[in-house]
Motif scaffolding. Structure first.
Motif, mmCIF file in Angstrom:
data_model
loop_
_atom_site.group_PDB
_atom_site.id
_atom_site.type_symbol
_atom_site.label_atom_id
_atom_site.label_comp_id
_atom_site.label_asym_id
_atom_site.label_seq_id
_atom_site.Cartn_x
_atom_site.Cartn_y
_atom_site.Cartn_z
ATOM 1 N N THR A 135 -1.244 2.210 9.970
ATOM 2 C CA THR A 135 -0.152 3.152 10.179
ATOM 3 C C THR A 135 0.826 3.057 9.015
ATOM 4 N N PRO A 136 1.731 4.046 8.851
ATOM 5 C CA PRO A 136 2.729 3.942 7.782
ATOM 6 C C PRO A 136 3.532 2.646 7.842
ATOM 7 N N PHE A 137 3.849 2.178 9.032
ATOM 8 C CA PHE A 137 4.607 0.927 9.150
ATOM 9 C C PHE A 137 3.819 -0.247 8.574
ATOM 10 N N ASP B 70 -7.170 8.579 -0.426
ATOM 11 C CA ASP B 70 -7.780 8.821 0.884
ATOM 12 C C ASP B 70 -7.982 7.511 1.649
ATOM 13 N N ALA B 71 -8.394 6.467 0.935
ATOM 14 C CA ALA B 71 -8.637 5.180 1.590
ATOM 15 C C ALA B 71 -7.341 4.568 2.106
ATOM 16 N N ILE B 72 -6.279 4.658 1.318
ATOM 17 C CA ILE B 72 -4.999 4.098 1.759
ATOM 18 C C ILE B 72 -4.467 4.860 2.967
ATOM 19 N N LEU C 219 0.823 -1.208 0.000
ATOM 20 C CA LEU C 219 0.000 0.000 0.000
ATOM 21 C C LEU C 219 0.859 1.262 0.000
ATOM 22 N N SER C 220 2.003 1.220 0.661
ATOM 23 C CA SER C 220 2.889 2.385 0.691
ATOM 24 C C SER C 220 3.421 2.702 -0.702
ATOM 25 N N ASN C 221 3.664 1.681 -1.520
ATOM 26 C CA ASN C 221 4.154 1.907 -2.883
ATOM 27 C C ASN C 221 3.074 2.533 -3.761
ATOM 28 N N ILE C 222 1.826 2.145 -3.526
ATOM 29 C CA ILE C 222 0.723 2.760 -4.263
ATOM 30 C C ILE C 222 0.567 4.217 -3.843
ATOM 31 N N LEU C 223 0.599 4.453 -2.547
ATOM 32 C CA LEU C 223 0.436 5.812 -2.026
ATOM 33 C C LEU C 223 1.529 6.733 -2.538
ATOM 34 N N ALA C 224 2.729 6.201 -2.737
ATOM 35 C CA ALA C 224 3.859 7.006 -3.196
ATOM 36 C C ALA C 224 3.649 7.555 -4.609
ATOM 37 N N LEU C 225 2.719 6.972 -5.367
ATOM 38 C CA LEU C 225 2.441 7.470 -6.721
ATOM 39 C C LEU C 225 1.779 8.839 -6.699
ATOM 40 N N GLY C 226 1.053 9.141 -5.611
ATOM 41 C CA GLY C 226 0.452 10.463 -5.456
ATOM 42 C C GLY C 226 -0.847 10.644 -6.221
ATOM 43 N N GLU C 227 -1.557 11.718 -5.906
ATOM 44 C CA GLU C 227 -2.865 11.981 -6.506
ATOM 45 C C GLU C 227 -2.795 12.315 -7.987
#
Length: 268
Positions: free
Chosen positions: A94-96, A87-89, A70-78
């Protein structure tokens, strides 16, 4: 093997996964294991399978391997993702935990739907499954269970432009309880007319309010208070129909209707 023991196998490609599924009975596929309170007695991890951790962005959609963190997906940005998915991720643990939790594990939980299910359902996402002999596809809307002998290999997410994007997580923060649920609301308009609208809710059960969505298509904005009251009532009927044979905390129904009302008020 005692009840407290478990055997975990590790595959390095899909061929090895299929081999183990064929030769070991009752084998369960696992990812980051962040949502598993007790490991199954026999499990095979996808953590070392590169082809299940890919991200491929196209003009109209983006595809994720189920083992993508999930952190790798979030890193792609909006700029590269639907806002509702971001928003869901962000609401997930937590980040960990997001560093080891996978998108596949988030949407394939046995007992309830987690944070990404409602947004992916609202976004008309689809799933790719592979077996040794064939590849099949199903929409999140029609998904019931993994086909026997198959493995989830891709999650395809359309990249539409949404004018309104609302995600809300219900229940205690960083915990999964009977009060946990997720709400997604998406609207696309053109010249004050609703061109596309999606409403999804996921907790113990997941559903799309399709009858209500279809009723609102082509409607001219803004909505007035009477129209909003009617549509909230329609949403209540959809909720009751979905949960008529299920027990659930009454607060979930009220929270769902509050979110529906709030979302429609953004169209005034």
């Amino acid at each position: 093997m005692s009840d407290n023991d478990c055997n975990v196998f590790y595959a390095r490609n899909l061929t090895e996964i299929f081999y183990h599924l064929k030769t070991i009975s009752a084998l369960k596929i696992v990812g980051g294991c962040t949502s598993i309170q007790k490991m199954p007695q026999k499990a095979i991890s996808t953590i070392y399978v590169p082809e299940l951790k890919t991200i491929n962005k196209h003009e109209r959609y983006i595809e994720f391997g189920p083992g993508t963190f999930l952190s790798n997906i979030l890193a792609l940005g909006e700029r590269n993702l639907p806002k509702i998915l971001v928003d869901a991720i962000k609401s997930t643990a937590t980040p960990f935990i997001r560093n080891i939790a996978t998108i596949g594990g988030n949407i394939l939980h046995d007992n309830c739907q987690y944070s990404l299910y409602a947004p992916l359902l609202a976004l008309d996402s689809s799933l790719e499954f592979k077996s040794p002999s064939e590849t099949t596809y199903t929409s999140m809307l029609n998904f019931k269970q993994i086909p026997e002998g198959s493995v989830l290999t891709k999650i395809r997410v359309p990249l539409n432009d949404w004018d309104i994007s609302i995600y809300s997580r219900l229940g205690p923060e960083h915990q999964i309880t009977e009060n946990t649920a997720h709400f997604a609301f998406l609207v696309e308009t053109d010249k004050s007319i609703i061109n596309n609208l999606k409403i999804a809710f996921a907790g113990k059960l997941a559903f799309r309010a399709q009858e209500l969505e279809n009723r609102l298509l082509g409607l001219r904005l803004p909505l007035n208070s009477k129209e909003i009251a009617n549509y909230v009532n329609d949403a209540a009927i959809q909720f009751d129909k979905t949960y008529e044979n299920e027990s659930y905390p009454p607060v979930l129904r009220q929270q769902f209707l509050n979110l529906i009302r709030y979302s429609f008020e953004q169209l005034t």
